[in-house]
Scaffold this motif. Structure first.
Motif, PDB file in Angstrom:
ATOM      1  N   PHE A 495     -70.330   5.200 -93.272  1.00 45.87           N
ATOM      2  CA  PHE A 495     -68.891   5.184 -93.025  1.00 45.87           C
ATOM      3  C   PHE A 495     -68.571   5.603 -91.580  1.00 45.87           C
ATOM      4  CE2 PHE A 495     -69.022   5.752 -97.711  1.00 45.87           C
ATOM      5  CZ  PHE A 495     -68.361   4.571 -98.047  1.00 45.87           C
ATOM      6  N   PRO A 496     -67.479   5.067 -91.012  1.00 47.15           N
ATOM      7  CA  PRO A 496     -67.133   5.353 -89.613  1.00 47.15           C
ATOM      8  C   PRO A 496     -66.643   6.781 -89.417  1.00 47.15           C
ATOM      9  CG  PRO A 496     -65.429   4.021 -90.648  1.00 47.15           C
ATOM     10  CD  PRO A 496     -66.551   4.103 -91.623  1.00 47.15           C
ATOM     11  N   ILE A 497     -66.816   7.273 -88.182  1.00 48.59           N
ATOM     12  CA  ILE A 497     -66.386   8.622 -87.809  1.00 48.59           C
ATOM     13  C   ILE A 497     -65.423   8.509 -86.633  1.00 48.59           C
ATOM     14  CG2 ILE A 497     -67.099  10.921 -87.075  1.00 48.59           C
ATOM     15  CD1 ILE A 497     -69.879  10.331 -88.142  1.00 48.59           C
ATOM     16  N   TYR A 498     -64.305   9.241 -86.722  1.00 48.24           N
ATOM     17  CA  TYR A 498     -63.285   9.226 -85.673  1.00 48.24           C
ATOM     18  C   TYR A 498     -63.103  10.629 -85.093  1.00 48.24           C
ATOM     19  CZ  TYR A 498     -62.163   4.527 -87.239  1.00 48.24           C
ATOM     20  OH  TYR A 498     -62.242   3.198 -87.549  1.00 48.24           O
ATOM     21  N   ALA A 499     -62.592  10.680 -83.879  1.00 49.35           N
ATOM     22  CA  ALA A 499     -62.392  11.952 -83.188  1.00 49.35           C
ATOM     23  C   ALA A 499     -60.935  12.386 -83.259  1.00 49.35           C
ATOM     24  CB  ALA A 499     -62.799  11.825 -81.722  1.00 49.35           C
ATOM     25  N   THR A 505     -49.292   8.312 -91.204  1.00 48.47           N
ATOM     26  CA  THR A 505     -49.230   7.776 -92.558  1.00 48.47           C
ATOM     27  C   THR A 505     -50.506   6.989 -92.786  1.00 48.47           C
ATOM     28  OG1 THR A 505     -46.812   7.625 -92.464  1.00 48.47           O
ATOM     29  CG2 THR A 505     -47.940   6.323 -94.168  1.00 48.47           C
ATOM     30  N   ARG A 506     -51.332   7.453 -93.675  1.00 47.15           N
ATOM     31  CA  ARG A 506     -52.698   6.915 -93.765  1.00 47.15           C
ATOM     32  C   ARG A 506     -52.740   5.439 -94.116  1.00 47.15           C
ATOM     33  NH1 ARG A 506     -54.746   6.103 -98.776  1.00 47.15           N
ATOM     34  NH2 ARG A 506     -53.435   6.769-100.517  1.00 47.15           N
ATOM     35  N   THR A 507     -51.650   4.908 -94.670  1.00 53.86           N
ATOM     36  CA  THR A 507     -51.624   3.499 -95.067  1.00 53.86           C
ATOM     37  C   THR A 507     -50.927   2.608 -94.047  1.00 53.86           C
ATOM     38  OG1 THR A 507     -49.596   3.942 -96.329  1.00 53.86           O
ATOM     39  CG2 THR A 507     -51.685   4.031 -97.540  1.00 53.86           C
ATOM     40  N   SER A 508     -50.551   3.189 -92.889  1.00 55.02           N
ATOM     41  CA  SER A 508     -49.810   2.411 -91.892  1.00 55.02           C
ATOM     42  C   SER A 508     -50.423   2.567 -90.512  1.00 55.02           C
ATOM     43  CB  SER A 508     -48.341   2.849 -91.845  1.00 55.02           C
ATOM     44  OG  SER A 508     -47.661   2.230 -90.767  1.00 55.02           O
ATOM     45  N   PRO A 572     -57.823   1.432 -86.865  1.00 57.74           N
ATOM     46  CA  PRO A 572     -57.639   0.318 -85.917  1.00 57.74           C
ATOM     47  C   PRO A 572     -58.585  -0.843 -86.193  1.00 57.74           C
ATOM     48  CG  PRO A 572     -57.624   2.405 -84.753  1.00 57.74           C
ATOM     49  CD  PRO A 572     -58.044   2.710 -86.164  1.00 57.74           C
ATOM     50  N   GLU A 573     -59.774  -0.541 -86.731  1.00 60.27           N
ATOM     51  CA  GLU A 573     -60.754  -1.588 -87.015  1.00 60.27           C
ATOM     52  C   GLU A 573     -60.526  -2.220 -88.387  1.00 60.27           C
ATOM     53  OE1 GLU A 573     -61.930   0.879 -83.799  1.00 60.27           O
ATOM     54  OE2 GLU A 573     -61.517   1.485 -85.868  1.00 60.27           O
ATOM     55  N   SER A 574     -59.692  -1.603 -89.201  1.00 59.42           N
ATOM     56  CA  SER A 574     -59.330  -2.139 -90.516  1.00 59.42           C
ATOM     57  C   SER A 574     -57.849  -1.844 -90.751  1.00 59.42           C
ATOM     58  CB  SER A 574     -60.196  -1.509 -91.622  1.00 59.42           C
ATOM     59  OG  SER A 574     -59.866  -2.055 -92.883  1.00 59.42           O
ATOM     60  N   PRO A 575     -56.954  -2.520 -90.012  1.00 61.43           N
ATOM     61  CA  PRO A 575     -55.531  -2.163 -90.008  1.00 61.43           C
ATOM     62  C   PRO A 575     -54.785  -2.517 -91.288  1.00 61.43           C
ATOM     63  CG  PRO A 575     -55.906  -4.124 -88.692  1.00 61.43           C
ATOM     64  CD  PRO A 575     -57.261  -3.605 -89.071  1.00 61.43           C
ATOM     65  N   ASN A 576     -55.359  -3.343 -92.130  1.00 56.96           N
ATOM     66  CA  ASN A 576     -54.646  -3.785 -93.335  1.00 56.96           C
ATOM     67  C   ASN A 576     -55.280  -3.332 -94.634  1.00 56.96           C
ATOM     68  OD1 ASN A 576     -52.735  -5.341 -91.763  1.00 56.96           O
ATOM     69  ND2 ASN A 576     -54.379  -6.843 -91.455  1.00 56.96           N
ATOM     70  N   THR A 577     -56.522  -2.900 -94.567  1.00 55.84           N
ATOM     71  CA  THR A 577     -57.239  -2.474 -95.763  1.00 55.84           C
ATOM     72  C   THR A 577     -57.726  -1.040 -95.591  1.00 55.84           C
ATOM     73  OG1 THR A 577     -58.009  -4.744 -96.148  1.00 55.84           O
ATOM     74  CG2 THR A 577     -59.153  -2.971 -97.314  1.00 55.84           C
ATOM     75  N   VAL A 579     -59.961   2.065 -95.805  1.00 55.52           N
ATOM     76  CA  VAL A 579     -61.404   2.288 -95.921  1.00 55.52           C
ATOM     77  C   VAL A 579     -61.666   3.782 -95.851  1.00 55.52           C
ATOM     78  CG1 VAL A 579     -62.030   0.064 -94.904  1.00 55.52           C
ATOM     79  CG2 VAL A 579     -61.707   2.054 -93.414  1.00 55.52           C
ATOM     80  N   TYR A 580     -62.808   4.188 -96.382  1.00 59.47           N
ATOM     81  CA  TYR A 580     -63.177   5.599 -96.284  1.00 59.47           C
ATOM     82  C   TYR A 580     -63.727   5.864 -94.889  1.00 59.47           C
ATOM     83  CZ  TYR A 580     -64.934  10.205 -97.395  1.00 59.47           C
ATOM     84  OH  TYR A 580     -65.147  11.562 -97.397  1.00 59.47           O
ATOM     85  N   HIS A 581     -63.313   6.998 -94.280  1.00 58.67           N
ATOM     86  CA  HIS A 581     -63.804   7.349 -92.948  1.00 58.67           C
ATOM     87  C   HIS A 581     -63.753   8.859 -92.760  1.00 58.67           C
ATOM     88  CE1 HIS A 581     -59.460   6.506 -92.728  1.00 58.67           C
ATOM     89  NE2 HIS A 581     -59.389   7.337 -91.712  1.00 58.67           N
ATOM     90  N   TYR A 582     -64.590   9.348 -91.845  1.00 55.79           N
ATOM     91  CA  TYR A 582     -64.699  10.776 -91.546  1.00 55.79           C
ATOM     92  C   TYR A 582     -64.023  11.103 -90.216  1.00 55.79           C
ATOM     93  CZ  TYR A 582     -68.483  10.767 -95.050  1.00 55.79           C
ATOM     94  OH  TYR A 582     -69.219  10.634 -96.198  1.00 55.79           O
ATOM     95  N   PHE A 583     -63.819  12.418 -90.002  1.00 56.17           N
ATOM     96  CA  PHE A 583     -63.258  12.899 -88.739  1.00 56.17           C
ATOM     97  C   PHE A 583     -64.065  14.072 -88.204  1.00 56.17           C
ATOM     98  CE2 PHE A 583     -59.629  10.829 -90.701  1.00 56.17           C
ATOM     99  CZ  PHE A 583     -59.032  10.181 -89.632  1.00 56.17           C
TER     100      PHE A 583
END
Length: 610
Positions: A495-499, A505-508, A572-577, A579-583
């Motif tokens: 899964f992707p990791i973000y900084a 809003t997690r869905t927008s 940003p890499e999945s703007p419409n769906t 996905v699970y991701h870490y921070f």
């Protein structure tokens, strides 16, 4: 006898009016003395300008510090004034005078200042988008505990602009959290982030230390750093490449598939990779640059290969190791230089990776139950199972090596530093107030895994550079700024990791971004005892938050993430769906310490492979 009358004759009589006495002008009024802050063999004397400037503009101020027969002075046109060459542990009485063309004012009232050896020292600064990361030496409780009367210190970084930029401090920055409400502290130890600054303006930064000594509050201050310039674009070894937001990188890599044929060092829109000093695997000191390439095997796996060298300013912070860290008064730190290694790590492809069936996504996009809880029995436990429909399924995996970021630099949540109690080994967190482990402005340092040979071997300690928190230099080089999410890597479960930033809003994907905070909080001392730990050192020696065992996941702590620092949402890499991701966060655990993915790579807990 004849007499003559004499009459005075007045010739060319000129009457001259009396002239007034000559005036040389008036001096300014006396300044108002402010706070006096001690430094290492120095003093910083603050003041307020006088109400009366006198007959002409004030040209400068002089601070005079006197101890017995010794007098030292310093001058400045602004407050505070630095007075140098003082004697540590000697108390000085300091005053300030203002001057104009007519002379000097009367002295202000005095302030007492006692310089001290136990002063923080700024070791480096690194700019980012409206922010500066400040690296400094500090004297943690491990050392302070041996100094009679000195309690645990608190640290604040301040950045001042010389050309009109907004002043900032680490405690006024959005990343800061005191821990008073939720128990989760952030931006309280090295390195400190100062954000909200003005891009394109010049800044210098200093760090203040406050502690209690024999019942009195003492404040000490470092000298100021060199000048640096925050920026909204990518940064290289020289500083700013662009003063505008870097949108090129955002548009060039719009999906996770974009990172299947990705060469980090030449990536479109990212800053130039600086040349750094490092040791080869053969022990030879040289210079060179980072290289890192990501490839994919269809939608099955993703592989990162590289040389483990950081692609941002780094080696300058470890020149000849961190001199001074291992000597008085610090006796701590990481004196090692950067070493290269060959990296080749494969993880599952993120779009085919799956989250544990024991994971329950709540209304906020994350599971509110813990993955693990520190107890003596669980200190070395890696896998946690849960019953689902009568079957025991893997819920989460605690990992020692959660990722190699897209620049091929290793990520480690834990450290090798420990405190050995009578019954338990207490694991020191990388960002703490107990022991300065020498993190640079990118929350990284080098392992002491290799050394040279011969008489000079002590100066050739080097090892693998690795992150313990937000990789500020890498984020700055990517250059996406503070207004979007920044992808920095892929975890061992794919899964992707973000900084730092996630969508508010997690869905927008149009909702703007906010700083993500974990849901870990500090345990109380009673909770630590209840968990089975009875040999914790005193909080005067090791403040709460020093050890892994001090923390507990609590979904009511006011954070935005699950127990592994992740959530479901658009990116940003999945703007419409979603996905699970870490921070990676400013709050503990900083780096994800566990994975909810079902198939983490086997190298995640194998030290011999990392």
């Amino acid at each position: 006898m004849n007499s003559r009358a004499f009459f005075p004759v007045i010739v060319n009589l000129v009457l001259v009016a009396a002239s007034p006495a000559f005036s040389a002008g008036t001096v300014p009024g006396a300044p108002t003395i402010g706070e006096g802050v001690a430094g290492n063999a120095s003093a910083f004397v603050a003041f307020t300008a006088p109400a009366s400037v006198g007959s002409s503009a004030i040209t400068g101020y002089t601070a005079t510090c006197v101890s017995g027969s010794v007098t030292k002075t310093g001058t400045s046109t602004t407050s505070p004034i630095t007075v140098s060459s003082l004697t540590n542990a000697s108390t000085y009485s300091c005053t300030v005078k203002a001057a104009n063309s007519a002379g000097s004012s009367l002295a202000s009232s005095s302030v007492s200042i006692t310089p001290s050896t136990y002063t923080p020292s700024v070791k480096g600064v690194l700019p980012g988008d409206s922010r500066i990361s400040v690296m400094y030496n500090f004297i943690g409780g491990k050392v302070l505990s041996s100094v009679s009367g000195i309690g645990t210190a608190a640290y604040v970084a301040t950045c001042l602009s010389s050309d009109g930029g907004v002043r900032g401090t680490s405690t006024s920055s959005a990343e800061y959290s005191s821990g008073n409400s939720s128990g989760n502290k952030a931006n309280y130890t090295n390195p400190l982030v100062v954000s909200g600054l003005t891009n394109g303006k010049s800044y210098t930064c200093y760090v203040t230390e406050t502690y209690t000594s024999n019942g009195s509050t003492v404040t000490l201050r470092s000298a100021s750093s060199g000048s640096t310039i925050p920026n909204a674009g990518p940064a290289n070894a020289s500083g700013v490449l662009s003063s505008t937001k870097n949108t090129t990188s955002i548009t060039s890599y719009p999906s996770y598939a974009s990172y299947c044929n990705f060469t980090n060092q030449t990536a479109t829109g990212m800053g130039a990779v600086p040349s750094i000093s490092y040791y080869t695997t053969a022990g030879t000191l040289t210079t060179g640059t980072s290289n890192s390439v990501l490839t994919c095997s269809g939608t099955t796996s993703r592989t990162i290969t590289g040389n483990a060298l950081p692609d941002h300013r780094s080696s300058e912070f470890f020149t000849n190791g961190l001199s001074g860290y291992t000597s008085s008064p610090y006796f701590s730190g990481n004196p090692n230089s950067i070493g290269a290694k060959t990296v080749s790590k494969t993880v599952p492809y993120n779009l085919t990776a799956t989250v544990s069936t024991a994971y329950t996504m709540g209304a906020n996009g994350y599971d509110t139950a813990a993955c693990y809880s520190w107890t003596p029995a669980n200190d070395t436990k890696k896998q946690y199972y849960q019953s689902v429909n009568g079957a025991s399924v893997l819920r989460c995996t605690v990992v020692a090596y959660p990722s190699y970021f897209n620049n091929s630099v290793k990520v480690e949540p834990g450290t090798a530093e420990t405190y050995v109690g009578t019954s338990n080994t207490w694991r020191v967190v990388g960002k703490n107030l107990y022991q300065d482990v020498g993190l640079d402005p990118s929350n990284a340092h080098n392992q002491p895994t290799m050394s040279g040979s011969g008489p000079s071997s002590s100066t050739k300690m080097y090892g693998y550079y690795h992150y313990h928190g937000v990789p500020e230099g890498y984020v700055a080089r990517i250059g996406k700024g503070n207004s979007t999410m920044t992808l920095i890597g892929f975890a061992v479960d794919g899964f992707p990791i973000y900084a730092r930033y996630g969508y508010t809003t997690r869905t927008s994907s149009t909702s703007g971004v906010s700083i993500m905070k974990s849901n870990y909080r500090l345990r109380t001392t009673a909770e630590i005892t209840s968990a089975g730990y009875t040999d914790r050192p005193s909080v005067a020696l090791a403040p709460l938050g020093t050890f892994e065992q001090d923390w507990v996941f609590d979904a009511s702590a006011g954070g935005t993430l699950d127990a592994c620092n992740g959530r479901f949402g658009v990116t940003p890499e999945s703007p419409n769906t979603a996905v699970y991701h870490y921070f990676v966060t400013d709050t503990y655990p900083f780096i994800p310490r566990c994975m909810f993915g079902t198939s983490p790579a086997s190298w995640a807990n194998d030290a011999s492979l990392n």
